[in-house]
Design an enzyme around this catalytic site. Structure first.
Site, PDB file in Angstrom:
ATOM      1  N   THR A  18       0.732  -1.300   0.119  1.00 33.06           N
ATOM      2  CA  THR A  18      -0.061   0.062   0.049  1.00 33.06           C
ATOM      3  C   THR A  18       0.955   1.314   0.112  1.00 33.06           C
ATOM      4  OG1 THR A  18      -0.062  -0.114   2.295  1.00 33.06           O
ATOM      5  CG2 THR A  18      -2.009  -1.088   1.392  1.00 33.06           C
ATOM      6  N   LYS A  19       2.220   1.183  -0.132  1.00 29.69           N
ATOM      7  CA  LYS A  19       2.995   2.392   0.191  1.00 29.69           C
ATOM      8  C   LYS A  19       2.937   3.074  -1.099  1.00 29.69           C
ATOM      9  CE  LYS A  19       3.575   1.910   4.474  1.00 29.69           C
ATOM     10  NZ  LYS A  19       3.632   0.662   5.209  1.00 29.69           N
ATOM     11  N   ASN A  20       3.575   4.325  -1.087  1.00 28.27           N
ATOM     12  CA  ASN A  20       3.711   5.086  -2.092  1.00 28.27           C
ATOM     13  C   ASN A  20       4.393   4.446  -3.440  1.00 28.27           C
ATOM     14  OD1 ASN A  20       2.725   6.972  -0.305  1.00 28.27           O
ATOM     15  ND2 ASN A  20       3.785   8.737  -1.325  1.00 28.27           N
TER      16      ASN A  20
END
Ligand SMILES: *Cc1c(COP(=O)(O)O)cnc(C)c1O
Length: 385
Positions: free
Chosen positions: A183-185
């Protein structure tokens, strides 16, 4: 109302990532090797760090950085109550005692004055967490660390591309832990990075792979030698080339991802400006946020429902939302071990009760963003007090 569910945060994987993973699988080398090495170089150049070590997760990055300092039993490590539990679990794993502090009401980042008040003769390190991608006010922490001889390990899981006083997060002389969770950038499916001074990263590199003096690439590569020695009881935290392949492509796309995130934030901000029921995220003048999360806070006195029902109403309107996070100190393990009460960290707890995170990622279309805005407005109109 939209007729399909908008997921909160699906990964942005394209044909480039798929091709690079297939190439890695076909290459005859699938674990840590040339792709991981290239990913480390590209990442350290992107954030401006002296050196980088790719690892298996953000949690591994935090634990490894703390263990390499080292911190251990008898030490205290100060961090924030408003973080993902991995930050505090990593401190527990070293045997040190986590000391939590409350947050500032605007950014929800650790309050430097409360950090100063929490320092004792046993304090060994401070772990700031750049919540939602908004940098912590680092200068007071650096001053404090220098004054008391403390180390700083940043939890930058949300902060790739963020800037503090015109410097990228990572462009510094202390260890920084990064996450490439789905889910991170940017993602490698699972993965993380430690950046920091070259000498520190070389010690962490040995500890990340059993404590062996040579990695597999150096043992099995051409001109390598089979002999190795164990110099410390290390971990198994290395990143495989199959996953570094994803990271190489994601890093090339990151600036584009970040521009799209910023545009979505601007659209949300202008749509919600003036809504009495909402408090919008702030950006202080001397920072650039990485905009990992778009966190709304509800002014509950304007609504007939609480946060939990507000979330349910958005989900019923096919909008995937989340809450970041239930605070660490109310988790049963930490509440029992350290005797915490919910209001021991009142700013953290009171804001937790009224926060939610809207979808924010580079794959959102303008129509998706409009759907989110419509749904939020509809819920407010229906449940206005
Ligand atoms: C995601 C996250 C982590 C942990 O990263 P993993 O890669 O999932 O282990 C640590 N700290 C914060 C603040 C995070 O959001």
């Amino acid at each position: 109302m939209r007729n399909t569910f908008l997921p909160f945060c699906p990964p942005q994987i394209g044909e480039e990532e798929i091709a690079e993973v297939v190439d890695a699988l076909r290459s005859g080398w699938i674990t840590t090797g040339p792709r991981t090495q290239q990913f480390e170089t590209d990442f350290k150049d992107y954030v401006g760090a002296p050196a980088a070590l790719a690892v298996s997760s953000g949690t591994a990055a935090l634990h490894l950085a703390l263990a390499t300092l080292p911190v251990g039993p008898g030490d205290e490590v100060i961090t924030t109550a408003h973080t993902f539990v991995a930050t505090v679990n990593a401190i527990e794993h070293t045997g040190a005692t986590p000391v939590l502090v409350d947050v500032e009401p605007d950014t929800l980042n650790m309050d430097p004055d409360l950090v100063a008040a929490a320092v004792t003769p046993r304090t060994r390190a401070i772990v700031p967490v750049h919540y939602a991608g908004h940098p912590v006010d680092m200068d007071p922490l650096y001053a404090l660390a220098q004054h008391h001889g403390l180390s700083i390990v940043e939890d930058a899981a949300h902060a790739v591309s963020a800037t503090y006083r015109d410097r990228r997060i990572g462009d510094c002389d202390n260890p920084v832990a990064w996450s490439f969770y789905a889910t991170k950038n940017m993602t490698t499916a699972e993965g993380g990075m430690v950046t920091g001074p070259l000498e520190f990263i070389e010690r962490a590199r040995i500890a990340s792979l059993h404590g062996m003096s040579k990695d597999a690439w150096k043992r099995f590569g051409k001109g390598g030698s089979w002999y190795w020695e164990v110099v410390t009881a290390g971990f198994k935290y290395n990143m495989p080339d199959v996953l570094a392949a994803i990271g190489l492509c994601q890093l090339r796309k990151l600036q584009g991802f970040q521009q799209r995130r910023a545009a979505i934030v601007a659209a949300y901000n202008s749509a919600f400006a003036g809504q009495e029921a909402l408090e919008l995220p702030v950006t202080r003048p001397d920072v650039g946020s990485a905009w990992h999360l778009y966190v709304l806070r509800l002014n509950l006195e304007c609504l007939t429902i609480g946060r939990d029902q507000f979330v349910q109403e958005l989900i019923a309107r096919n909008i995937g939302v989340s809450v970041h996070w239930p605070p660490v100190h109310i988790q049963p393990y930490y509440a029992a071990k350290y005797g915490y009460q919910p209001l021991d960290f009142p700013v953290c707890y009171r804001n937790y009760e009224r926060m939610l995170s809207l979808p924010l990622h580079a794959g959102l279309t303008d129509q998706d963003v409009a759907d989110v805005i419509d749904a939020v407005r509809d819920v407010i109109n229906k449940f206005r007090r």
